[in-house]
Design a protein around this motif. Sequence first.
Motif, PDB file in Angstrom:
ATOM      1  N   ARG A  28       0.824  -1.219   0.000  1.00 16.51           N
ATOM      2  CA  ARG A  28       0.000   0.000   0.000  1.00 16.51           C
ATOM      3  C   ARG A  28       0.853   1.261   0.000  1.00 16.51           C
ATOM      4  NH1 ARG A  28      -3.262  -2.080   5.206  1.00 16.51           N
ATOM      5  NH2 ARG A  28      -1.096  -2.483   5.764  1.00 16.51           N
ATOM      6  N   SER A  29       2.149   1.099   0.212  1.00 15.27           N
ATOM      7  CA  SER A  29       3.039   2.264   0.348  1.00 15.27           C
ATOM      8  C   SER A  29       3.569   2.745  -0.999  1.00 15.27           C
ATOM      9  CB  SER A  29       4.213   1.868   1.263  1.00 15.27           C
ATOM     10  OG  SER A  29       5.368   2.603   0.923  1.00 15.27           O
ATOM     11  N   GLY A  30       3.420   4.040  -1.248  1.00 19.75           N
ATOM     12  CA  GLY A  30       3.960   4.626  -2.478  1.00 19.75           C
ATOM     13  C   GLY A  30       5.477   4.614  -2.487  1.00 19.75           C
ATOM     14  N   ASN A  31       6.092   4.745  -1.322  1.00 16.39           N
ATOM     15  CA  ASN A  31       7.556   4.687  -1.276  1.00 16.39           C
ATOM     16  C   ASN A  31       8.062   3.331  -1.757  1.00 16.39           C
ATOM     17  OD1 ASN A  31       8.325   7.294  -0.326  1.00 16.39           O
ATOM     18  ND2 ASN A  31       7.569   6.762   1.716  1.00 16.39           N
ATOM     19  N   CYS A  32       7.326   2.279  -1.417  1.00 21.10           N
ATOM     20  CA  CYS A  32       7.710   0.927  -1.873  1.00 21.10           C
ATOM     21  C   CYS A  32       7.455   0.785  -3.373  1.00 21.10           C
ATOM     22  CB  CYS A  32       6.920  -0.125  -1.096  1.00 21.10           C
ATOM     23  SG  CYS A  32       7.255  -0.086   0.675  1.00 21.10           S
TER      24      CYS A  32
ATOM     25  N   ASN B 167      15.588   1.928  11.659  1.00 22.14           N
ATOM     26  CA  ASN B 167      14.643   3.056  11.616  1.00 22.14           C
ATOM     27  C   ASN B 167      13.191   2.583  11.581  1.00 22.14           C
ATOM     28  OD1 ASN B 167      14.050   5.812  11.544  1.00 22.14           O
ATOM     29  ND2 ASN B 167      14.108   5.906   9.310  1.00 22.14           N
ATOM     30  N   GLY B 168      12.971   1.265  11.569  1.00 22.24           N
ATOM     31  CA  GLY B 168      11.612   0.724  11.728  1.00 22.24           C
ATOM     32  C   GLY B 168      10.667   1.004  10.575  1.00 22.24           C
ATOM     33  N   ARG B 169      11.202   1.194   9.379  1.00 19.84           N
ATOM     34  CA  ARG B 169      10.324   1.533   8.251  1.00 19.84           C
ATOM     35  C   ARG B 169      10.688   0.736   7.005  1.00 19.84           C
ATOM     36  NH1 ARG B 169      10.919   6.241  11.187  1.00 19.84           N
ATOM     37  NH2 ARG B 169       8.985   7.391  11.506  1.00 19.84           N
ATOM     38  N   ILE B 170       9.669   0.547   6.189  1.00 21.93           N
ATOM     39  CA  ILE B 170       9.893   0.059   4.842  1.00 21.93           C
ATOM     40  C   ILE B 170       9.708   1.253   3.906  1.00 21.93           C
ATOM     41  CG2 ILE B 170       9.399  -2.400   5.104  1.00 21.93           C
ATOM     42  CD1 ILE B 170       6.702  -0.046   4.048  1.00 21.93           C
ATOM     43  N   PRO B 171      10.192   1.244   2.672  1.00 25.15           N
ATOM     44  CA  PRO B 171      10.836   0.119   2.010  1.00 25.15           C
ATOM     45  C   PRO B 171      12.294  -0.043   2.423  1.00 25.15           C
ATOM     46  CG  PRO B 171      10.824   2.027   0.561  1.00 25.15           C
ATOM     47  CD  PRO B 171      10.049   2.412   1.787  1.00 25.15           C
ATOM     48  N   VAL B 172      12.739  -1.303   2.262  1.00 20.90           N
ATOM     49  CA  VAL B 172      14.160  -1.623   2.364  1.00 20.90           C
ATOM     50  C   VAL B 172      14.465  -2.543   1.197  1.00 20.90           C
ATOM     51  CG1 VAL B 172      15.942  -2.728   3.744  1.00 20.90           C
ATOM     52  CG2 VAL B 172      14.141  -1.425   4.888  1.00 20.90           C
TER      53      VAL B 172
ATOM     54  N   PRO C 262      17.797   0.892   3.226  1.00 17.04           N
ATOM     55  CA  PRO C 262      16.528   1.607   3.436  1.00 17.04           C
ATOM     56  C   PRO C 262      16.506   2.902   2.624  1.00 17.04           C
ATOM     57  CG  PRO C 262      17.709   1.212   5.520  1.00 17.04           C
ATOM     58  CD  PRO C 262      18.676   0.978   4.398  1.00 17.04           C
ATOM     59  N   GLU C 263      15.379   3.579   2.637  1.00 13.59           N
ATOM     60  CA  GLU C 263      15.127   4.854   1.950  1.00 13.59           C
ATOM     61  C   GLU C 263      14.843   4.613   0.466  1.00 13.59           C
ATOM     62  OE1 GLU C 263      14.505   7.791   3.247  1.00 13.59           O
ATOM     63  OE2 GLU C 263      14.959   7.149   5.277  1.00 13.59           O
ATOM     64  N   SER C 264      13.614   4.926   0.106  1.00 13.38           N
ATOM     65  CA  SER C 264      13.132   4.620  -1.245  1.00 13.38           C
ATOM     66  C   SER C 264      14.002   5.227  -2.346  1.00 13.38           C
ATOM     67  CB  SER C 264      11.691   5.109  -1.408  1.00 13.38           C
ATOM     68  OG  SER C 264      11.593   6.496  -1.133  1.00 13.38           O
TER      69      SER C 264
ATOM     70  N   GLU D 131      10.657  15.928  -3.317  1.00 11.17           N
ATOM     71  CA  GLU D 131       9.635  14.904  -3.045  1.00 11.17           C
ATOM     72  C   GLU D 131       9.635  14.506  -1.568  1.00 11.17           C
ATOM     73  OE1 GLU D 131       8.184  10.859  -2.368  1.00 11.17           O
ATOM     74  OE2 GLU D 131      10.297  11.286  -2.510  1.00 11.17           O
ATOM     75  N   GLN D 132      10.834  14.335  -1.011  1.00  8.01           N
ATOM     76  CA  GLN D 132      10.909  13.869   0.382  1.00  8.01           C
ATOM     77  C   GLN D 132      10.601  14.982   1.384  1.00  8.01           C
ATOM     78  OE1 GLN D 132      12.194  10.437   1.874  1.00  8.01           O
ATOM     79  NE2 GLN D 132      10.782  10.227   0.186  1.00  8.01           N
ATOM     80  N   TYR D 133      10.853  16.240   0.992  1.00  8.51           N
ATOM     81  CA  TYR D 133      10.684  17.328   1.970  1.00  8.51           C
ATOM     82  C   TYR D 133       9.358  18.057   1.816  1.00  8.51           C
ATOM     83  CZ  TYR D 133      11.785  21.324   4.924  1.00  8.51           C
ATOM     84  OH  TYR D 133      11.742  22.280   5.917  1.00  8.51           O
TER      85      TYR D 133
END
Length: 205
Positions: A12-16, A54-59, A68-70, A101-103
């Motif tokens: 569901r994540s756009g970063n992924c 950092n407890g986040r996807i995507p990786v 990590p970090e899309s 995009e990230q900021y």
Amino acid sequence: MTETLTLHEDPRSGNCYKIRLTAALLGLPLATRHYDIMAGETRTAEFLAQVNANGRIPVLQIGDRFLPESNAACWYLAEGTWLVPEDRFDRADMLRWMFFEQYNHEPNVATLRFWLHFIGEARLSEHQRAQVMPKRIAGCEALKVMDGYLATRDWFVGKGPTLADIALFPYTHKAEEGGFGLGDYKAVCRWIARIEGLPGFVTMD
Ligand SMILES: N[C@@H](CCC(=O)N[C@@H](CS)C(=O)NCC(=O)O)C(=O)O
């Protein structure tokens, strides 16, 4: 690329999706491992120790290494391909849009999508509720900047698609799920259609 590529993701994540789309456009095989971020599956001790502190996807897992970090992952896949410009200024300009995009974009457009479409307005905390309007304003500003820029160009950098377009596409084309009306941004809508027409394009869902 000889090492196995595995994307740790929540679909569901756009970063992924940025990473899946980059791999698809480049014809790179990508295995996936799914997590439910709503259930805290990226916050387990095992995930924090082995995948991303950092407890986040995507990786993106490359062999036995984890990235990590899309946008870093997209860069890893696309360096040296047609998705990264050869010209030095254009390469830096591409990074400019990826930082934008990230900021300016993702923290507003993506966060409102997550809050309103997945969590639901009724279940927002007081702090989140207070942030809806500022994020709405900032998200609209980001979309307006994109729309103004695309009014005279087909792509963000140079004459063809680059990672700048890939990074900005996922949450822009789903912006209505966060309550942003895309009809106001005509150049953005034409750009969305151009990306969807690229050979090898895959949808987010
Ligand atoms: N800047 C990061 C953002 C990563 C991010 O915020 N991931 C979200 C999903 S899109 C996540 O894993 N959330 C789960 C959590 O924070 O527990 C990137 O571009 O990869």
